[in-house]
Scaffold this motif. Structure first.
Motif, mmCIF file in Angstrom:
data_model
loop_
_atom_site.group_PDB
_atom_site.id
_atom_site.type_symbol
_atom_site.label_atom_id
_atom_site.label_comp_id
_atom_site.label_asym_id
_atom_site.label_seq_id
_atom_site.Cartn_x
_atom_site.Cartn_y
_atom_site.Cartn_z
ATOM 1 N N THR A 211 1.327 -1.026 0.343
ATOM 2 C CA THR A 211 -0.247 -0.195 -0.181
ATOM 3 C C THR A 211 1.406 1.566 -0.212
ATOM 4 O OG1 THR A 211 -1.876 -1.421 0.978
ATOM 5 C CG2 THR A 211 -1.966 1.071 0.784
ATOM 6 N N PRO A 212 0.363 2.241 -0.526
ATOM 7 C CA PRO A 212 0.861 3.449 -0.791
ATOM 8 C C PRO A 212 0.790 4.169 0.346
ATOM 9 C CG PRO A 212 0.133 3.015 -2.692
ATOM 10 C CD PRO A 212 -0.310 2.368 -1.978
ATOM 11 N N HIS A 213 2.455 5.141 0.766
ATOM 12 C CA HIS A 213 2.501 5.945 1.417
ATOM 13 C C HIS A 213 1.923 6.759 1.732
ATOM 14 C CE1 HIS A 213 4.121 2.506 4.793
ATOM 15 N NE2 HIS A 213 4.808 2.271 3.466
ATOM 16 N N LYS A 214 1.218 7.437 0.563
ATOM 17 C CA LYS A 214 0.660 8.701 0.633
ATOM 18 C C LYS A 214 -0.510 8.633 -0.363
ATOM 19 C CE LYS A 214 5.508 10.631 -1.318
ATOM 20 N NZ LYS A 214 6.210 11.394 -2.226
ATOM 21 N N LEU B 230 -3.981 6.528 4.278
ATOM 22 C CA LEU B 230 -5.615 6.408 5.135
ATOM 23 C C LEU B 230 -6.242 4.658 5.487
ATOM 24 C CD1 LEU B 230 -8.421 7.331 6.244
ATOM 25 C CD2 LEU B 230 -9.592 6.892 4.538
ATOM 26 N N VAL B 231 -5.905 4.043 4.377
ATOM 27 C CA VAL B 231 -6.029 2.742 4.316
ATOM 28 C C VAL B 231 -4.820 2.155 5.120
ATOM 29 C CG1 VAL B 231 -5.402 0.364 2.826
ATOM 30 C CG2 VAL B 231 -6.419 2.424 2.141
ATOM 31 N N LEU B 232 -3.377 2.383 5.715
ATOM 32 C CA LEU B 232 -2.784 1.829 6.561
ATOM 33 C C LEU B 232 -3.158 2.201 8.023
ATOM 34 C CD1 LEU B 232 0.918 3.028 4.482
ATOM 35 C CD2 LEU B 232 -0.442 0.493 5.080
#
Length: 321
Positions: free
Chosen positions: A111-114, A119-121
């Motif tokens: 999952t991208p951190h941007k 939000l998912v993270l």
């Protein structure tokens, strides 16, 4: 809901015949696509992700899709044996395949951190830390949930109430899948978890579960009348005896349900032995570098006692009593 007109055969059961609202097959397809997207993202970035885990997870999704999307689903609307096969597949066979794929770890890595990924993270980490997740995989919750999925559903009026409607039938199938995942996660998952059981605790859990569906299968095989009224009147064109079909359902609960449990038990034992070997090797390596203070102190204590025994007593003056 669509019910087949032809008698059940292997060909008609495996025929790709979707229900008017194929909710669970669509969910299985979405899970497979999401997993493949995450794995492809890691591979494109030259980051390692085991191919065998991808294959295992996709096999679990395919098993769910076939069990819920082929003619099996239609025959499961009137045949207890087919519905029991579906339940055992959702609870016992598919969850280990999904969990061995480590979807949680893939989610955190891919999952991208941007943007929306951030939000998912955050939601994923919040879920791991929540009390609800701790409660959901606790043995005090998941083992009673297993009991309800067999005894509570079929030995009460719940099955006759839910099975005639699409919402109730599909809701039960989703309950079976959720119960199987919640039970299997603490046993074999290597994903990040809010709590992690000891190997001994996992053995207790699996030994507590194994007799549940086996004994339920014996109940079905010994019954002389239909236990679930919904399955008491299959279509006449199928030429089925509901009591005999119920006996087949009991045989599946006793045999098909035991095989995945046995494999999970062997998996736990192998992992326990491997972890013990690793800990022993680390302890030996640490002892070679840093020594063993407790053992050295004990050896020094024994050496002092030995020196005291070997030292002769001091002479005494015979003029004094």
């Amino acid at each position: 809901m669509w019910v087949p007109a032809l008698p059940p055969t292997l060909e008609t059961m495996l025929a790709p015949t979707l229900q008017p609202v194929p909710l669970i097959p669509v969910l299985a397809a979405l899970m497979a696509l999401a997993y493949l997207a995450g794995a492809a993202r890691l591979w494109a970035a030259n980051r390692r992700w085991p191919l065998w885990r991808t294959v295992v997870f996709l096999a679990g999704c395919a098993l769910i899709a076939v069990t819920m999307g082929a003619g099996i689903e239609g025959y499961g609307l009137r045949m207890f044996s087919v519905f029991m096969f579906q339940q055992l597949t959702l609870m016992m066979a598919a969850p280990p395949l999904l969990i061995l794929g480590r979807p949680g770890t893939l989610l955190l890595r891919a999952t991208p951190h941007k943007g929306p990924g951030k939000l998912v993270l955050r939601l994923a980490h919040a879920g791991l830390r929540s009390r609800l997740s701790r409660f959901a995989i606790h043995p005090g919750f998941m083992i009673p949930l297993f009991l309800i999925a067999f005894y509570g559903v079929y030995l009460s009026e719940l099955a006759d109430t839910l099975l005639p409607t699409w919402y109730g039938h599909t809701g039960l199938e989703l309950l079976f899948l959720a119960a199987g995942i919640l039970f299997t996660v603490p046993l074999i998952s290597t994903d990040p978890l809010p709590i992690r059981q000891t190997h001994f605790g996992r053995l207790i859990d699996i030994f507590s579960e194994m007799p549940l569906h086996a004994f339920f299968g014996v109940i079905l095989m010994m019954a002389t009348t239909p236990i679930v009224g919904f399955f008491a009147n299959p279509p006449e064109a199928w030429g089925l005896d509901p009591v005999s079909d119920q006996g087949v359902a009991g045989g599946l609960a006793w045999s098909y349900g035991e095989l995945p449990s046995l494999l999970i038990l062997l998996f736990i034992m192998v992992r326990w032995q491997r972890d013990e070997s690793r800990q022993s090797q680390r302890a030996d390596a640490d002892a070679e570098i840093n020594g063993t203070p407790e053992l050295d102190a004990y050896n020094d204590y024994l050496a002092r006692l030995r020196r005291r025994e070997d030292t002769p007593p001091a002479p005494t003056d015979s003029r004094y009593p």
